[in-house]
Every structure is written in structure tokens, then in C-alpha cells.
Design a protein around this motif. Structure first.
Motif, PDB file in Angstrom:
ATOM      1  N   ILE A 187      17.927  -6.804  11.459  1.00 22.91           N
ATOM      2  CA  ILE A 187      16.932  -7.485  10.621  1.00 22.91           C
ATOM      3  C   ILE A 187      15.542  -7.078  11.096  1.00 22.91           C
ATOM      4  CG2 ILE A 187      16.056  -9.722   9.836  1.00 22.91           C
ATOM      5  CD1 ILE A 187      18.778 -10.920  10.622  1.00 22.91           C
ATOM      6  N   VAL A 188      14.708  -6.689  10.157  1.00 22.16           N
ATOM      7  CA  VAL A 188      13.304  -6.386  10.481  1.00 22.16           C
ATOM      8  C   VAL A 188      12.440  -7.035   9.410  1.00 22.16           C
ATOM      9  CG1 VAL A 188      13.902  -4.158  11.532  1.00 22.16           C
ATOM     10  CG2 VAL A 188      13.249  -4.246   9.126  1.00 22.16           C
ATOM     11  N   SER A 189      11.177  -7.250   9.728  1.00 14.03           N
ATOM     12  CA  SER A 189      10.282  -7.682   8.661  1.00 14.03           C
ATOM     13  C   SER A 189       9.827  -6.449   7.889  1.00 14.03           C
ATOM     14  CB  SER A 189       9.081  -8.434   9.232  1.00 14.03           C
ATOM     15  OG  SER A 189       8.047  -7.523   9.548  1.00 14.03           O
ATOM     16  N   ALA A 190       9.354  -6.680   6.688  1.00 13.04           N
ATOM     17  CA  ALA A 190       8.930  -5.563   5.842  1.00 13.04           C
ATOM     18  C   ALA A 190       7.608  -4.959   6.302  1.00 13.04           C
ATOM     19  CB  ALA A 190       8.804  -6.028   4.396  1.00 13.04           C
ATOM     20  N   VAL A 191       6.942  -5.603   7.253  1.00 11.51           N
ATOM     21  CA  VAL A 191       5.612  -5.138   7.653  1.00 11.51           C
ATOM     22  C   VAL A 191       5.582  -4.666   9.102  1.00 11.51           C
ATOM     23  CG1 VAL A 191       4.423  -6.548   5.943  1.00 11.51           C
ATOM     24  CG2 VAL A 191       4.889  -7.512   8.212  1.00 11.51           C
ATOM     25  N   GLU A 192       6.753  -4.303   9.648  1.00 11.52           N
ATOM     26  CA  GLU A 192       6.789  -3.809  11.024  1.00 11.52           C
ATOM     27  C   GLU A 192       6.074  -2.466  11.138  1.00 11.52           C
ATOM     28  OE1 GLU A 192       8.134  -5.489  13.699  1.00 11.52           O
ATOM     29  OE2 GLU A 192       8.272  -7.097  12.220  1.00 11.52           O
ATOM     30  N   HIS A 193       5.776  -2.112  12.360  1.00 10.86           N
ATOM     31  CA  HIS A 193       5.213  -0.795  12.659  1.00 10.86           C
ATOM     32  C   HIS A 193       6.239   0.285  12.293  1.00 10.86           C
ATOM     33  CE1 HIS A 193       3.959   2.574  15.374  1.00 10.86           C
ATOM     34  NE2 HIS A 193       2.762   2.168  14.990  1.00 10.86           N
ATOM     35  N   SER A 194       5.742   1.462  11.968  1.00 14.89           N
ATOM     36  CA  SER A 194       6.640   2.547  11.540  1.00 14.89           C
ATOM     37  C   SER A 194       7.698   2.871  12.599  1.00 14.89           C
ATOM     38  CB  SER A 194       5.823   3.798  11.216  1.00 14.89           C
ATOM     39  OG  SER A 194       5.050   4.174  12.337  1.00 14.89           O
ATOM     40  N   SER A 195       7.395   2.666  13.871  1.00 21.04           N
ATOM     41  CA  SER A 195       8.390   2.965  14.905  1.00 21.04           C
ATOM     42  C   SER A 195       9.633   2.089  14.749  1.00 21.04           C
ATOM     43  CB  SER A 195       7.787   2.803  16.300  1.00 21.04           C
ATOM     44  OG  SER A 195       7.269   1.499  16.469  1.00 21.04           O
ATOM     45  N   VAL A 196       9.434   0.852  14.316  1.00 20.61           N
ATOM     46  CA  VAL A 196      10.566  -0.052  14.073  1.00 20.61           C
ATOM     47  C   VAL A 196      11.317   0.398  12.818  1.00 20.61           C
ATOM     48  CG1 VAL A 196      11.222  -2.426  13.491  1.00 20.61           C
ATOM     49  CG2 VAL A 196       9.438  -1.998  15.210  1.00 20.61           C
ATOM     50  N   LEU A 197      10.566   0.707  11.784  1.00 19.02           N
ATOM     51  CA  LEU A 197      11.212   1.095  10.525  1.00 19.02           C
ATOM     52  C   LEU A 197      11.940   2.440  10.654  1.00 19.02           C
ATOM     53  CD1 LEU A 197       8.484  -0.101   8.004  1.00 19.02           C
ATOM     54  CD2 LEU A 197      10.506  -1.316   8.845  1.00 19.02           C
ATOM     55  N   HIS A 198      11.367   3.345  11.445  1.00 18.97           N
ATOM     56  CA  HIS A 198      12.066   4.620  11.688  1.00 18.97           C
ATOM     57  C   HIS A 198      13.385   4.377  12.431  1.00 18.97           C
ATOM     58  CE1 HIS A 198       7.976   6.893  11.426  1.00 18.97           C
ATOM     59  NE2 HIS A 198       8.549   6.782  10.249  1.00 18.97           N
ATOM     60  N   SER A 199      13.367   3.457  13.386  1.00 20.97           N
ATOM     61  CA  SER A 199      14.607   3.128  14.102  1.00 20.97           C
ATOM     62  C   SER A 199      15.629   2.543  13.130  1.00 20.97           C
ATOM     63  CB  SER A 199      14.328   2.118  15.219  1.00 20.97           C
ATOM     64  OG  SER A 199      13.474   2.682  16.192  1.00 20.97           O
ATOM     65  N   ALA A 200      15.154   1.729  12.204  1.00 22.54           N
ATOM     66  CA  ALA A 200      16.058   1.139  11.213  1.00 22.54           C
ATOM     67  C   ALA A 200      16.662   2.225  10.316  1.00 22.54           C
ATOM     68  CB  ALA A 200      15.306   0.108  10.376  1.00 22.54           C
ATOM     69  N   GLU A 201      15.839   3.224   9.969  1.00 31.35           N
ATOM     70  CA  GLU A 201      16.356   4.325   9.141  1.00 31.35           C
ATOM     71  C   GLU A 201      17.464   5.089   9.866  1.00 31.35           C
ATOM     72  OE1 GLU A 201      12.913   6.701   8.242  1.00 31.35           O
ATOM     73  OE2 GLU A 201      11.955   5.040   7.169  1.00 31.35           O
ATOM     74  N   VAL A 202      17.276   5.273  11.181  1.00 30.51           N
ATOM     75  CA  VAL A 202      18.303   5.977  11.955  1.00 30.51           C
ATOM     76  C   VAL A 202      19.602   5.185  11.929  1.00 30.51           C
ATOM     77  CG1 VAL A 202      18.954   6.662  14.308  1.00 30.51           C
ATOM     78  CG2 VAL A 202      16.696   7.252  13.404  1.00 30.51           C
ATOM     79  N   LEU A 203      19.488   3.869  12.063  1.00 31.71           N
ATOM     80  CA  LEU A 203      20.691   3.025  12.017  1.00 31.71           C
ATOM     81  C   LEU A 203      21.381   3.161  10.659  1.00 31.71           C
ATOM     82  CD1 LEU A 203      22.523   0.800  13.230  1.00 31.71           C
ATOM     83  CD2 LEU A 203      20.978  -0.873  12.176  1.00 31.71           C
ATOM     84  N   GLU A 204      20.604   3.110   9.605  1.00 28.79           N
ATOM     85  CA  GLU A 204      21.196   3.216   8.260  1.00 28.79           C
ATOM     86  C   GLU A 204      21.860   4.568   8.053  1.00 28.79           C
ATOM     87  OE1 GLU A 204      17.911   2.021   5.673  1.00 28.79           O
ATOM     88  OE2 GLU A 204      19.167   0.342   4.999  1.00 28.79           O
ATOM     89  N   ALA A 205      21.189   5.613   8.531  1.00 27.73           N
ATOM     90  CA  ALA A 205      21.752   6.961   8.376  1.00 27.73           C
ATOM     91  C   ALA A 205      23.085   7.068   9.113  1.00 27.73           C
ATOM     92  CB  ALA A 205      20.775   8.011   8.884  1.00 27.73           C
ATOM     93  N   ALA A 206      23.243   6.254  10.174  1.00 28.88           N
ATOM     94  CA  ALA A 206      24.477   6.305  10.961  1.00 28.88           C
ATOM     95  C   ALA A 206      25.501   5.293  10.460  1.00 28.88           C
ATOM     96  CB  ALA A 206      24.148   6.057  12.429  1.00 28.88           C
ATOM     97  N   GLY A 207      25.221   4.686   9.323  1.00 22.21           N
ATOM     98  CA  GLY A 207      26.225   3.803   8.737  1.00 22.21           C
ATOM     99  C   GLY A 207      26.006   2.317   8.980  1.00 22.21           C
ATOM    100  N   GLY A 208      24.946   1.953   9.725  1.00 23.18           N
ATOM    101  CA  GLY A 208      24.628   0.544   9.908  1.00 23.18           C
ATOM    102  C   GLY A 208      23.896  -0.003   8.695  1.00 23.18           C
ATOM    103  N   SER A 209      23.573  -1.291   8.725  1.00 19.16           N
ATOM    104  CA  SER A 209      22.842  -1.855   7.589  1.00 19.16           C
ATOM    105  C   SER A 209      21.616  -2.608   8.088  1.00 19.16           C
ATOM    106  CB  SER A 209      23.750  -2.779   6.778  1.00 19.16           C
ATOM    107  OG  SER A 209      24.212  -3.831   7.590  1.00 19.16           O
ATOM    108  N   VAL A 210      20.618  -2.658   7.227  1.00 14.56           N
ATOM    109  CA  VAL A 210      19.325  -3.228   7.593  1.00 14.56           C
ATOM    110  C   VAL A 210      18.895  -4.223   6.518  1.00 14.56           C
ATOM    111  CG1 VAL A 210      16.886  -2.720   8.022  1.00 14.56           C
ATOM    112  CG2 VAL A 210      18.655  -1.123   8.800  1.00 14.56           C
ATOM    113  N   THR A 211      18.434  -5.386   6.938  1.00  8.31           N
ATOM    114  CA  THR A 211      17.813  -6.322   6.010  1.00  8.31           C
ATOM    115  C   THR A 211      16.324  -6.373   6.308  1.00  8.31           C
ATOM    116  OG1 THR A 211      19.797  -7.688   5.908  1.00  8.31           O
ATOM    117  CG2 THR A 211      17.730  -8.718   5.202  1.00  8.31           C
TER     118      THR A 211
END
Lengths: 459, 459
Positions: free
Chosen positions: A92-116
Motif C-alpha cells: 500500500i502506498v499513497s498516491a502522492v509518495e516520492h518517485s522512489s517509493v512509486l518506482h519500488s512499487a512498479e518493480v513489485l508489480e512487474a514481479a507479480g505483486g500488487s499495489v494499492t
């Protein structure tokens, strides 16, 4: 000359400079070595860790020095996710996090995880209940910034930490923007920060992992920094980071009052001095030194250049300034105007007269940009039955909004304007303009080229 | 006071200090910003990149600054492997690479890839033909250091690069130990280095990826450093790194001759001054400033303490000095003695009189340690038929070897000694002792506790 972009990087604090220079002589050797130079380096590193831990409010052995705040976020999120892989792979992340957080979330999604992504209100604030709603049985980690880097809004970290703790989910707090002002309260599990945001040197981040939090560092590691930050420690910079954190903390309470008064002035006076301005971010829950506003019909990059010529260094979340040509995800998530966006973030010690001079030159700078943009190449305006169509294809923000504003008077109240645009910023700025102008934003439709944004004249 | 551990970290070069201090004022802002401070930072960063690229012998856009040499290696290997994932997941490394390379190899293996370690000879040198033999159809990448960090041996990088190129496999060269001395010749594909090894500051590594090499950065990235090194650039340190690289290069040819003469003295005189010493590493193909030797019957950590008391800072690859209690993988791969190991690595400008004083105090320091260890608790010596059994269980290096040496005279020529030991270093040091003493090492056998090492008296 006035540097008003402390939220990007603060100038080096005099204490940081002193400490850096002193420790260049004492702290260059390998702290893992047994000889004299190594032992001296180790003593400096240990002392810096204790000082930083005290400022954070954690145990020294919970704190690792990384090579940047970004690296701390990447390492912290990856390690916390891996530590709870058996629980699940939901983040779970907020929609207004720093790009470093959102980039980490993208890596998780690319690896099959899910992000809210938890939404924010128009002030940029998350609702703790929304974090509660986002929690799932397979949630491995939640992330929330202590304060937003673009608009200064302070998040309810304590309340979100409680919600997470009740569910047994660790919360990582990105404290990059706030740690210089004070410790982050509440029951967070991991915390990250960046020294150059508080006047420390570049090249130092903090990663705190509370005892008991499951953590499995990812990628190759070595024996340094508890296996959480491989590579030779940058001790002179670490010493300077810790020393300057103490120094800014000692001044923080007094300076916060002073800067808050200055940003209050900007918040209050900019809308009176400049027509068609929206001040964004929470008016109360906010960092002392940050104020952000957007100017209708203004190209953010052109405005930055005007202000730079006048001697002011500020930044912008407008798409126009970014190489990627998409507007700031923060402004988009807040649903506010992104065009002509200016962030003023005052460094420690910012002079009152510089703020006054900024307020004196801003109206002229905005007018100059508006004047240049005021006579754009006439658009193809076609009336299709009762709909006025404005073809802004190939034109960049803020032209589509300017063209909309020019023609809205040409349709009757209740009539429609269709703006054709292939600029991503229009998706954000046309609804925001409607909100500011009390017009009705009907929605968007696919078009042969670009997108059609439909607006109904309401007033 | 003499610091002889430049291979760990070199003291800051005066040019690095000057450049660092100057750029603290000019280089602290975000180089991605459009305002004056950002533009100044960008100019510094671009100039540093050009200077470093010229020193490496590459294009500026092939070179990224990372936060350490270790980080450059981790990023370089992961990115090169991912770039050729379709080819396969096989990696070739030499057995004597830096731990950052070996840790990267471990990560690949844990993820299901395969790794071939190319052996080295007793001097630490790889054979290019062995790289050729290791190449497979699914080989994604090969790695080779330009020179070894523990013994100074220079590797045949050019020849290995040719072998790899013929097979279409990229070669990553870890040039951490040699880049200050000169560019790495030959057709390598990726190169890594670390500024604090040449007198630059901590916190700066180089990652060079030649145009045309397939590379896919792993983990979260951002727009900085061509997407290869996320996080705010540490520009003052980068400027200092580039400036000092130029400075040491200007002095390199002359200083190499001077230091080589000093290390030649150590290589020649230590075996005459100290009994039972093995000088390790290739005598000819080696870095100018590094010389490494091992002293029989000596505890490396105790010797380091003795030398530190005398004012000499050196390091050791002995197991005794390491927290993990396994001897250096480099010495093990070379098959040389690891006990009482000392690495002398002279920094630029090392004084001749300090080297002479080192040679003067070394014999006494070694004797002092040997004296302390000379009367170990008497071992249980049992004669089983024609075999003498020495029970060294629970005793650390170098005690097992000392006990072996004490009893070898008690068996007739052709008779056997069985040394029981649970110290991992014995596996390396007992065969090495046999080599030095012209005794026959028969082999090891499992024992009830630990391992039995069997030696036949040959002389």
C-alpha cells in the motif's frame, strides 16, 4: 539571488561543512580495519550513528547509513517486502509518495505483486481510514511519507501507523522532507531520510528498521551497515550528515515559526497579487517552509525562467518543466491545476526581504509569461451542431486551457465545448480550470487523434 | 606512523580535497533543475564525467557515477546479466575476484543461474584459455579483475577480452585496484572502479557500459545517471573523484617506478630477514605498490597488532583477522599459506625511510608473535600403529601447523602424521606447509570431530 528550492536540496549547513572538512582527515580509512586509521574511522562512524539515532528516536543498531534517501527507500521497501513474502505480496502506498517509493512499487508489480494506491484529498492529505480499507490479508507493507515534497502537506503518520499496527502490517515512513524539523512520532516500523534535505551533504541517506520488523535485504550484500548498505562507508559525509541534523534540530522550533510566517504571507498574498492563481496543499497541516501555487494560462517552465532572471530559484510540478512531459503525479492525484505550477521551499535562514522581493516580482513575471502566450496561433474552431470544437492538437500546456477560456463565452450557458488535445497535462488542467471557473467538466472521450475533453458552460 | 594499506583505501589526494571543498559551494544543488544553482551543478557534473571518461578511455555517455565501486559492480553485473537473459544465465568469474563480484554471483546462483569459477595458478594469475574453456552457449557475462586486491597480481585482461569477444560474450572488468595507474586496455565491455582507491573521496564509483552492450538496469531506477544509478548525485565528491584521477594519472608513471622499487625491496628482503616466510602473488605481473607475504607459525591478527604498535598500518588475508573465521578466498584459490598473512600496499608518495623502518621492525614483530605461540598447550599425541596422531581440535590457526611441525621429526621418513583439526584454515595451511617444507601432503579424511589431515614425512 535567493534560493527557494530547499525541498530539492538544501545548501550545505555550516556545521556540515565543518564536520566534513574535519573528518576528511580522520574518517577516510576502512572502519573494518584494526589499525589506528581504521579505529579512528570506526569511532567517527559509531558516534555519527548514535547522534543520528538519537535525532530519529531509535536505537543505533536499528539505523543504517545508505548512499542516498532514494537508496534507503529502495532498500527499505525491497527488504521489508521480502521479509514478509510468506504473508503476501501486496503493498500500500499513497498516491502522492516520492518517485522512489512509486518506482519500488512498479518493480513489485512487474514481479507479480500488487499495489494499492491510497487516494488523497484536494489538499494532498490521506485519510487513515483509507489505509484501513486498503489493508488485506496478504498486505506485506504500507508506505506513507511524513510530508509531501511538492506541496508540503503533512500526513497523519501516527494514525496510519496505528491502523497498520492493528493489522500487524509494518509501515515505512519516508521522512525525507520532515526529519530536519523533528522526529516522526507514532509506531512506524521503518523510516527513511536524506541528509541533503536538511543541509547535510549529498551521498547520505538513513534507513531505520525497528527491531522485530522482518527484513531480508535483497541483492548482493556485504558485512557493512548490518548487511543493509553494501560498499565502503562514506564516513566524512556521514559525520557531516549527523552533525548537521543535530544543528538544524537545535534551531528547528524557532526557525519553523519564522518560516511559517513567511510562507503564510505568500499563501495569503499571491492570490491577491496574481489573478487566476490556485494555492495548493493543506493550508494548516504543512511543512513550515513550503508553499505551492499554480497559475492559470502560464507555462511553468517559462515562469521559472522569468523568476530565475529575477534571481529566484524555485521549482515546478508542471509538465512543461519535466523531461517526461507528464504533469506531476502529486498534483494529478490532488486534482488541482498543474499548469504554471511554482513550489517555493524556503531554506533555513531564508531572508524576509527576499520573500518580499519575490512577492514584488511575481506578478510581473506571471504577466510577462501570460502576455507571450496570450496570442497563440488561432485554433481551428468548428461548431458541430451545438458543440464548439477547439483543435489544440500538437499544442502544449497551457495552450489548450487558454483556448478553452477564449471560446467558453462563445457558447450559450448549457452549451458544450470539446477541446481536442494530445498533451497529457490537459487531462489534469481542463478539469482543474472548470473547478476554478465554476464550469462543468463533463468528461473525456477518445478522438481520432488525442483526446476530446468536454466542458459545459455553467455560468 | 606509516599507512601501508592503500589497497583498502587511499588517503585523500590534495587535489581531491581542493576540488571537494571548491565544489561544496557550486555543486550542492540538483543538476536536473533549470535555475542558476542547478545549471552550475550540471556543468560540474558534465565536466567531471568528461574528465573521468577521458581517463578511462570511453565516451562520456558510457560512464555513470555510482555511490561506490561495490555498487558499480553489483549494478553492472545485474544489468549485463539481465540484458542477455535470453542468451542464458551462466556467469564466469575468476576465483580471486573481489567479494562484490562473488556476492553478485551468489545472487545469480540463488536465483537459478549458474556460475563457473576460473581457477588461478599459485601466483594468482588466470589463464585466458581457461576462460575459453568456461564459455558456454548460455554464457551471459564474464568478469575479471584488472589486478588482484590482496596480492597485486595483474590479470591478462586483454587476452581474456579477446577470448570473450570471439564468443560474443561481454567482459566486465573490475578495475578498482588499477585505474589510478592507467586505463585498462583491450576490448572489455563493462568496467567498474572506485574513487577512494586512487585517492578520491569515499562515495564515488564508476560504471562504464560500452555502447552496443546489452544492459537492463535492475531494481527501481530513476532518470539520473542514464537510469543506472538512482538517487541524488553527489556532485562535490564526483568532481573530487574526477580531479584526483587526473592528478594521480599525471604522476603515475614516475610513481610506479618508485613504488615498484620499494616493493621489490620488500619482496627480496623479507624472506632473508624472517625465517619461514612465503611471498605470494606473481613476482612480475603485479601492481607497483602491493606486496603480500605469509609467515609460518604466526597469527595474522597478532602480527597486525604488533605492527600497529610499531606504527604500521597493514592488512591481512589471514582467517585470524576476519570476523567470519574462514581464510581469504584469494589465498585459498592460490593454494598458498594463509597464516600470518600481511599485505603491504603503499600509497602514492610512501616514504622510502618508512619502508626501511618496516623492514627493520618486521623480524622482531614476527618473532614476538611466534614466541607467544611457541609453547602451546601440549597436544594429545598418540601413536596408532605407524601413525602419529596430533589432536589440535579446538585450536585456531596457526596452532595446528605449529604442532605438526613439532612432531614431524618424531616419525621416520615415510611415516605418517594425522592432524585432527576443526579450524577451516588448516585445510589451506597444512598443504601449504608441506609445500614449503618439502613434505608430502597425503590428503584429508573425515574424523569423528573436525577433519584429519594426513602428512607423510618425506625428508
Amino acid at each position: 539571488m535567493a534560493y527557494f528550492d530547499a525541498a530539492s536540496a538544501a545548501p550545505l549547513h555550516p556545521v556540515a561543512r565543518q564536520a566534513l572538512q574535519a573528518s576528511l582527515d580522520e574518517g577516510w580509512a576502512d572502519p573494518a580495519r584494526l589499525y589506528r586509521e581504521g579505529r579512528r574511522a570506526r569511532v567517527l562512524l559509531d558516534a555519527a550513528r548514535e547522534a543520528a539515532a538519537e535525532a530519529v528516536g531509535c536505537r543505533p543498531d536499528e539505523l543504517a547509513f545508505t548512499s542516498s534517501g532514494t537508496r534507503a527507500v529502495h532498500t527499505g521497501i525491497a527488504g521489508a517486502l521480502a521479509g514478509r513474502r510468506r504473508i503476501g505480496r501486496h503493498l500500500i502506498v499513497s498516491a502522492v509518495e516520492h518517485s522512489s517509493v512509486l518506482h519500488s512499487a512498479e518493480v513489485l508489480e512487474a514481479a507479480g505483486g500488487s499495489v494499492t494506491q491510497v487516494a488523497v484529498d484536494r489538499g494532498g492529505l490521506v485519510d487513515p481510514a483509507a489505509y484501513g480499507d486498503a489493508l488485506r490479508a496478504d498486505t506485506a507493507l504500507a508506505c506513507l511519507q511524513s510530508a509531501n515534497h511538492e506541496v508540503g502537506t503533512e500526513q497523519p503518520v501516527g494514525a496510519v501507523a496505528e491502523v497498520c499496527r492493528a493489522a500487524g502490517v509494518p509501515l515505512l515512513v519516508d521522512a525525507a522532507q520532515s526529519l530536519g524539523w523533528g522526529p516522526v512520532d507514532g509506531g512506524w516500523s521503518l523510516l527513511t531520510a536524506s541528509a541533503h534535505k536538511w543541509g547535510g551533504p549529498s551521498g547520505v541517506g538513513l534507513l531505520v528498521v525497528r527491531k522485530g520488523v522482518r527484513f531480508a535485504a535483497q541483492g548482493p550484500v556485504d558485512e557493512r551497515e548490518s548487511g543493509r548498505a553494501p560498499g565502503f562507508e562514506n564516513i566524512p559525509a556521514i559525520v557531516a550528515a549527523a552533525a548537521s541534523l543535530r544543528a538544524v534540530r537545535a534551531e528547528a522550533a524557532e526557525e519553523a515559526v519564522r518560516l511559517r510566517e513567511l510562507t503564510d504571507r505568500i499563501r495569503a498574498r499571491v492570490p491577491r497579487l496574481v489573478p487566476d492563481v490556485e494555492v495548493v496543499g493543506d493550508p494548516v497541516r504543512r511543512l513550515p517552509g513550503v508553499v505551492t501555487f499554480s497559475c492559470l494560462y502560464v507555462d511553468g517552465e517559462a515562469l521559472l525562467h522569468e523568476l530565475d532572471r529575477e534571481g529566484f530559484s524555485v521549482s515546478s510540478g508542471s509538465s512543461c518543466t519535466s523531461s517526461t512531459l507528464t504533469p506531476s503525479h502529486v498534483l494529478r492525484a490532488m486534482g488541482v491545476l498543474s499548469e504554471g505550477n511554482v513550489r517555493v521551499s524556503l531554506p533555513f535562514g531564508a531572508a524576509e526581504e527576499d520573500v518580499e522581493r519575490f512577492l514584488a516580482v511575481l506578478p510581473g513575471a506571471v504577466s510577462a509569461v501570460r502576455e507571450k502566450l496570450g496570442a497563440p496561433v488561432a485554433s481551428e474552431v468548428v461548431r458541430e451542431e451545438d458543440i464548439l470544437v477547439v483543435d489544440s492538437l500538437g499544442k502544449r500546456c497551457p495552450i489548450p486551457v487558454i483556448e478553452l477560456a477564449k471560446v467558453i463565452g462563445d457558447v450559450p450557458v448549457g452549451g458544450l465545448v470539446r477541446v481536442l488535445s494530445d498533451d497529457e497535462a490537459a487531462r489534469l488542467d481542463i478539469p482543474a480550470w472548470c473547478e476554478m471557473r465554476n464550469q462543468e467538466y463533463v468528461g473525456e472521450e477518445p478522438a481520432d487523434r488525442g483526446t476530446a475533453y468536454v466542458v459545459r458552460r455553467a455560468t
